[in-house]
Enzyme design. Structure first.
Site, PDB file in Angstrom:
ATOM      1  N   GLY A  13     -10.649  24.003   2.835  1.00  0.00           N
ATOM      2  CA  GLY A  13     -11.400  25.222   2.130  1.00  0.00           C
ATOM      3  C   GLY A  13     -11.084  25.832   2.270  1.00  0.00           C
ATOM      4  O   GLY A  13     -10.259  26.478   2.711  1.00  0.00           O
ATOM      5  N   LEU A  14     -11.552  26.801   0.807  1.00  0.00           N
ATOM      6  CA  LEU A  14     -11.723  28.501   1.139  1.00  0.00           C
ATOM      7  C   LEU A  14     -12.779  28.908   2.448  1.00  0.00           C
ATOM      8  O   LEU A  14     -13.923  28.938   2.084  1.00  0.00           O
ATOM      9  CB  LEU A  14     -12.489  28.914   0.183  1.00  0.00           C
ATOM     10  CG  LEU A  14     -11.302  28.947  -0.833  1.00  0.00           C
ATOM     11  CD1 LEU A  14     -11.515  29.511  -2.670  1.00  0.00           C
ATOM     12  CD2 LEU A  14     -10.165  29.711  -1.062  1.00  0.00           C
ATOM     13  N   HIS A  15     -12.142  28.088   3.424  1.00  0.00           N
ATOM     14  CA  HIS A  15     -12.653  29.160   5.144  1.00  0.00           C
ATOM     15  C   HIS A  15     -12.185  30.636   5.287  1.00  0.00           C
ATOM     16  O   HIS A  15     -11.711  31.172   4.098  1.00  0.00           O
ATOM     17  CB  HIS A  15     -12.678  28.419   5.870  1.00  0.00           C
ATOM     18  CG  HIS A  15     -10.801  28.209   6.183  1.00  0.00           C
ATOM     19  ND1 HIS A  15     -10.259  29.545   7.335  1.00  0.00           N
ATOM     20  CD2 HIS A  15     -10.122  27.248   5.533  1.00  0.00           C
ATOM     21  CE1 HIS A  15      -9.014  28.678   6.891  1.00  0.00           C
ATOM     22  NE2 HIS A  15      -8.778  28.303   6.801  1.00  0.00           N
ATOM     23  N   ALA A  16     -12.370  31.104   6.318  1.00  0.00           N
ATOM     24  CA  ALA A  16     -12.534  32.997   6.257  1.00  0.00           C
ATOM     25  C   ALA A  16     -11.136  33.729   6.077  1.00  0.00           C
ATOM     26  O   ALA A  16     -10.847  34.042   5.316  1.00  0.00           O
ATOM     27  CB  ALA A  16     -12.684  32.490   7.459  1.00  0.00           C
ATOM     28  N   GLU A  87      -1.486  27.046   4.549  1.00  0.00           N
ATOM     29  CA  GLU A  87      -1.504  26.256   5.923  1.00  0.00           C
ATOM     30  C   GLU A  87      -0.766  25.008   5.641  1.00  0.00           C
ATOM     31  O   GLU A  87      -0.232  24.534   4.883  1.00  0.00           O
ATOM     32  CB  GLU A  87      -3.244  25.622   5.611  1.00  0.00           C
ATOM     33  CG  GLU A  87      -4.200  26.639   6.020  1.00  0.00           C
ATOM     34  CD  GLU A  87      -4.845  27.368   6.042  1.00  0.00           C
ATOM     35  OE1 GLU A  87      -6.055  25.840   5.299  1.00  0.00           O
ATOM     36  OE2 GLU A  87      -5.860  27.621   5.943  1.00  0.00           O
TER      37      GLU A  87
END
Length: 89
Positions: A13-16, A87
């Site tokens: 997901g929209l992690h750091a 990613e």
């Protein structure tokens, strides 16, 4: 003002890291960016705002660009989502 829908495709997901990439890219443009998940709307140029979305894989987001270069900005951001922010997953 222009609006597009994107889906978070990367596994985590929209992690750091992807949130940072997203806000850095958005800040290259003059147009403003809002991101909403239907419940919350945040400033897409703010790392804290994007992180607060807690958008996991599969989350549909609406990107709202407003300004002279909104088309280019939204196009590039859409591509980042489609490329899973670089990613491998």
């Amino acid at each position: 003002m222009k609006t597009i829908k994107v889906t978070v495709l990367n596994k985590l997901g929209l992690h750091a890291r992807p949130a940072t990439k997203l806000t850095q890219k958005a800040n290259e443009f003059l147009s403003s960016l809002k991101i909403t998940n239907g419940r919350r709307e945040v400033n897409g140029k703010s790392i804290m705002g994007v992180m607060l979305m807690a958008a996991s894989r599969g989350t549909e987001l609406t990107l709202i660009g407003d300004g002279t270069d909104e088309d280019e900005m939204l196009s590039e951001l859409k591509q980042m989502f489609e490329d899973k922010f670089g990613e491998a997953q």
